[in-house]
Design a protein around this motif. Structure first.
Motif, mmCIF file in Angstrom:
data_model
loop_
_atom_site.group_PDB
_atom_site.id
_atom_site.type_symbol
_atom_site.label_atom_id
_atom_site.label_comp_id
_atom_site.label_asym_id
_atom_site.label_seq_id
_atom_site.Cartn_x
_atom_site.Cartn_y
_atom_site.Cartn_z
ATOM 1 N N TRP A 38 0.834 -1.213 0.000
ATOM 2 C CA TRP A 38 0.000 0.000 0.000
ATOM 3 C C TRP A 38 0.864 1.257 0.000
ATOM 4 O O TRP A 38 0.644 2.169 -0.809
ATOM 5 C CB TRP A 38 -0.909 -0.009 1.224
ATOM 6 N N ARG A 39 1.858 1.315 0.891
ATOM 7 C CA ARG A 39 2.709 2.503 0.972
ATOM 8 C C ARG A 39 3.477 2.734 -0.324
ATOM 9 O O ARG A 39 3.619 3.863 -0.805
ATOM 10 C CB ARG A 39 3.691 2.383 2.142
ATOM 11 N N HIS A 41 2.713 2.003 -3.306
ATOM 12 C CA HIS A 41 1.856 2.499 -4.385
ATOM 13 C C HIS A 41 1.373 3.925 -4.108
ATOM 14 O O HIS A 41 1.035 4.653 -5.046
ATOM 15 C CB HIS A 41 0.653 1.568 -4.580
ATOM 16 N N GLU A 42 1.343 4.321 -2.852
ATOM 17 C CA GLU A 42 0.835 5.650 -2.498
ATOM 18 C C GLU A 42 1.902 6.743 -2.598
ATOM 19 O O GLU A 42 1.583 7.898 -2.871
ATOM 20 C CB GLU A 42 0.281 5.621 -1.061
#
Length: 229
Positions: A38-39, A41-42
């Motif tokens: 998640w991180r 990709h963010e």
């Protein structure tokens, strides 16, 4: 320079954060596989330092999911497991480098600097130059559709040339990338293996396109694709 450190062990993560921060990096942490994906990709990270042992899913799966999702910052895998099979798994999953624990911060910094110079860019599933094709994941290569029977070192050497078409690669660089040791000024192993590879690429009267650059090293020319008719 922003780095994502992915490590499930809080003390190790804190040590890495402190060391990298002192070196001038901006450091974020993630402790599980899902959080790491998640991180990454963010936030547009410049580098990722990835431990293998994570909750949720392991570092190999993190790397596979990042690459499959089009996330291409350079990834350095850290692991206490230094078996060849583990290193191969990491590289096949899309990692750019692999460093065994315990490690020195001096070596970690040097490897991160090297990855920074390389930069983040998409690595296609198949590497192609002219009529040469290579699949890093399955360790297979072809010339004009005919599969080549290559030894592991010949395969690694061909992959290096295909990733740098038209560039002069010095013997020292080839030794460091394919054999992982620096030039001792005596060894002629590079010349021997370039000769082996040339003979296997020289099929059906086609030249190998591996050019010797006198006093410098070797270069893969970009041959024109084979056409019919």
């Amino acid at each position: 320079m922003r780095v994502l450190v992915i490590d499930g062990e809080p003390r190790t993560a804190a040590l890495l954060r402190r060391g990298l921060t002192e070196e001038g990096y901006v450091v974020d942490l993630a402790s599980t596989g899902p959080e790491a994906v998640w991180r990454a990709h963010e936030v547009p990270y410049d580098l990722i330092v990835l431990d293998v042992l994570l909750r949720g899913f392991d570092g190999f799966e993190v790397c596979r999911r990042l690459r499959a999702g089009g996330c291409w910052p350079p990834v350095l895998v850290l692991s206490a497991r230094n078996e060849v099979s583990d290193r191969v798994r990491g590289l096949d999953a899309g990692a750019d480098d692999y460093l065994a624990k315990p490690f020195s911060f001096a070596e970690l910094y040097a490897r991160l600097r090297a990855l920074t110079r390389r930069g983040g860019h998409a690595r296609p599933a198949l590497i192609a130059v002219g009529d040469l094709r290579l699949d890093p994941a399955t360790r297979r290569a072809w010339r004009a559709g005919v599969e080549l029977r290559l030894s592991p070192k010949e395969f690694a050497l061909l992959e290096l040339f295909l990733r740098h078409p038209g560039e002069v690669l010095t013997r020292t660089l080839i030794l460091e990338q394919v054999w992982e040791y620096p030039c001792d000024g005596v060894s002629n192993v590079v010349d021997q293996y370039v000769g082996y590879l040339r003979r296997k690429l020289d099929q059906g009267g086609r030249a190998s396109h591996l050019e010797t650059v006198r006093g410098a090293g070797y270069r893969l020319l970009n041959p024109a694709p084979v056409t019919s008719g």
